[in-house]
Design a protein around this motif. Sequence first.
Motif, short mmCIF file in Angstrom:
data_model
loop_
_atom_site.label_atom_id
_atom_site.label_comp_id
_atom_site.label_asym_id
_atom_site.label_seq_id
_atom_site.Cartn_x
_atom_site.Cartn_y
_atom_site.Cartn_z
N ALA A 30 4.18 14.77 -2.18
CA ALA A 30 2.86 15.20 -1.72
C ALA A 30 2.92 16.70 -1.53
N GLY A 31 2.00 17.41 -2.13
CA GLY A 31 2.00 18.86 -2.09
C GLY A 31 1.04 19.41 -1.06
N ALA A 32 1.11 20.73 -0.87
CA ALA A 32 0.20 21.40 0.06
C ALA A 32 -1.25 21.18 -0.38
N ARG A 33 -2.11 20.90 0.61
CA ARG A 33 -3.54 20.66 0.37
C ARG A 33 -3.78 19.45 -0.54
N GLU A 34 -2.86 18.51 -0.52
CA GLU A 34 -3.01 17.30 -1.34
C GLU A 34 -3.06 16.08 -0.44
N ILE A 35 -3.95 15.14 -0.77
CA ILE A 35 -4.02 13.86 -0.07
C ILE A 35 -3.50 12.79 -1.01
N VAL A 36 -2.46 12.09 -0.57
CA VAL A 36 -1.86 11.02 -1.36
C VAL A 36 -2.07 9.70 -0.63
N GLY A 37 -2.63 8.72 -1.30
CA GLY A 37 -2.82 7.40 -0.72
C GLY A 37 -1.65 6.50 -1.04
N VAL A 38 -1.29 5.64 -0.08
CA VAL A 38 -0.28 4.61 -0.30
C VAL A 38 -0.94 3.27 0.01
N VAL A 39 -1.02 2.40 -1.00
CA VAL A 39 -1.72 1.12 -0.82
C VAL A 39 -0.79 -0.04 -1.14
N GLY A 40 -1.13 -1.19 -0.59
CA GLY A 40 -0.36 -2.40 -0.83
C GLY A 40 -0.73 -3.43 0.22
N GLU A 41 -0.43 -4.68 -0.06
CA GLU A 41 -0.76 -5.74 0.87
C GLU A 41 0.18 -5.73 2.07
N THR A 42 -0.13 -6.52 3.08
CA THR A 42 0.72 -6.62 4.26
C THR A 42 2.12 -7.05 3.86
N GLY A 43 3.13 -6.34 4.40
CA GLY A 43 4.51 -6.65 4.07
C GLY A 43 5.06 -5.92 2.87
N SER A 44 4.26 -5.03 2.29
CA SER A 44 4.72 -4.31 1.09
C SER A 44 5.67 -3.17 1.42
N GLY A 45 5.73 -2.74 2.70
CA GLY A 45 6.65 -1.68 3.08
C GLY A 45 5.99 -0.36 3.42
N LYS A 46 4.65 -0.35 3.57
CA LYS A 46 3.93 0.90 3.80
C LYS A 46 4.35 1.55 5.13
N THR A 47 4.38 0.77 6.20
CA THR A 47 4.71 1.33 7.51
C THR A 47 6.18 1.75 7.56
N THR A 48 7.07 0.99 6.94
CA THR A 48 8.48 1.38 6.89
C THR A 48 8.65 2.70 6.15
N LEU A 49 7.87 2.90 5.10
CA LEU A 49 7.92 4.17 4.39
C LEU A 49 7.51 5.32 5.31
N ALA A 50 6.46 5.12 6.09
CA ALA A 50 6.03 6.16 7.03
C ALA A 50 7.10 6.43 8.07
N ARG A 51 7.74 5.38 8.58
CA ARG A 51 8.79 5.55 9.59
C ARG A 51 9.99 6.28 9.02
N ALA A 52 10.28 6.05 7.74
CA ALA A 52 11.38 6.77 7.11
C ALA A 52 11.07 8.25 6.97
N VAL A 53 9.80 8.58 6.64
CA VAL A 53 9.40 9.98 6.54
C VAL A 53 9.51 10.66 7.91
N LEU A 54 9.20 9.92 8.97
CA LEU A 54 9.28 10.46 10.33
C LEU A 54 10.72 10.55 10.83
N GLY A 55 11.66 9.93 10.12
CA GLY A 55 13.04 9.93 10.57
C GLY A 55 13.33 8.86 11.60
N LEU A 56 12.47 7.84 11.70
CA LEU A 56 12.65 6.79 12.69
C LEU A 56 13.53 5.65 12.18
N VAL A 57 13.71 5.55 10.87
CA VAL A 57 14.65 4.59 10.29
C VAL A 57 15.54 5.33 9.30
N ARG A 58 16.79 4.88 9.21
CA ARG A 58 17.75 5.50 8.31
C ARG A 58 17.75 4.77 6.97
#
Length: 338
Positions: A40-68
Amino acid sequence: MNERGERAGQRGGPLLQVRGLSVSLGRPAVPVLSDVHFTAGAREIVGVVGETGSGKTTLARAVLGLVRPDRGTVEVDGTTVSALRGRALREHRRRGTTQYVFQDPLRSLDPALTLAASVGEALTIRGVPPAERDERVRAALELVGLSPDLGERTPGQVSGGQRQRAAIARAVICEPRVLLCDEPVSALDAAHRNHVLRLLGELRATLGAAIVVISHDLVSLAGVADRVAVLYRGRIVEQGPIREVFDDPRHPYTALLVASAPRVTGRRRHSLDVLRRAAPGEPGGCVYAARCPFATAACAAVPATASAGDRSVACHHADDWPARTAGRTPLVAEGARP
């Protein structure tokens, strides 16, 4: 905030880079993300889509450094977050380089604090002098379209849309390089949803940040995002410019998501009968093979890898299965952005 955005644009290159990210959770460990790549670049909006259980929230937590991660890297504005530990990770979080906007602002905002106190809490923790803190809080509230007078109210005294704007103000007051928004409009009515989506589009230019929007609402994403990544069982099966992906999906799962989304007119894009699910079963090669009505013996035996380029598709038959469907119409008419 404008000055920082200008510096981001001058540097160039992605502000967020996720390379080969794989994450397992629980005991015994269960794979949740597998070999995920996106930027994702500066001034860019990137969407992440998928059904429940696809891993979207885990991906966000990994970006935040909350999961290794088990493998792969997450890099934010030149810092490899996935490699940080202990004090270095705490200092990274303290700087507020990456900020998160939760789905439900009524639960994420302290009901006992005023909106102004919640928005300025990070500055208080940093020891910013009260006069400077109050001025920055007023500026943040105005940036998201809230009157400073509303800052004296508690979350229970304002509307859902106003609460979500306050939650966004709390995130942007730290001038983040990456802003993660987890289903930011799913709890709002249509009017407030459009207001928040327009706000995200405005913040793209104002902050100069990379914005990642996690959502299941394809129509809303089509109105605000530049690119989209489609997750299925922890793998990105398709990504690219959002108009191209939604108007001409090349992966059967993406087509199923698009077919399930109502158009702005209320009509469906095309019949789900064309993309009905296959009999359930464990996939062999391609992660989607057990559900795909177009799967062949090769799909069950050989893992599908994403194609190269700006438009990537993890499908063995990306070039020929669309010929077996018909009746496509654009998901959102030109000029119908929220």
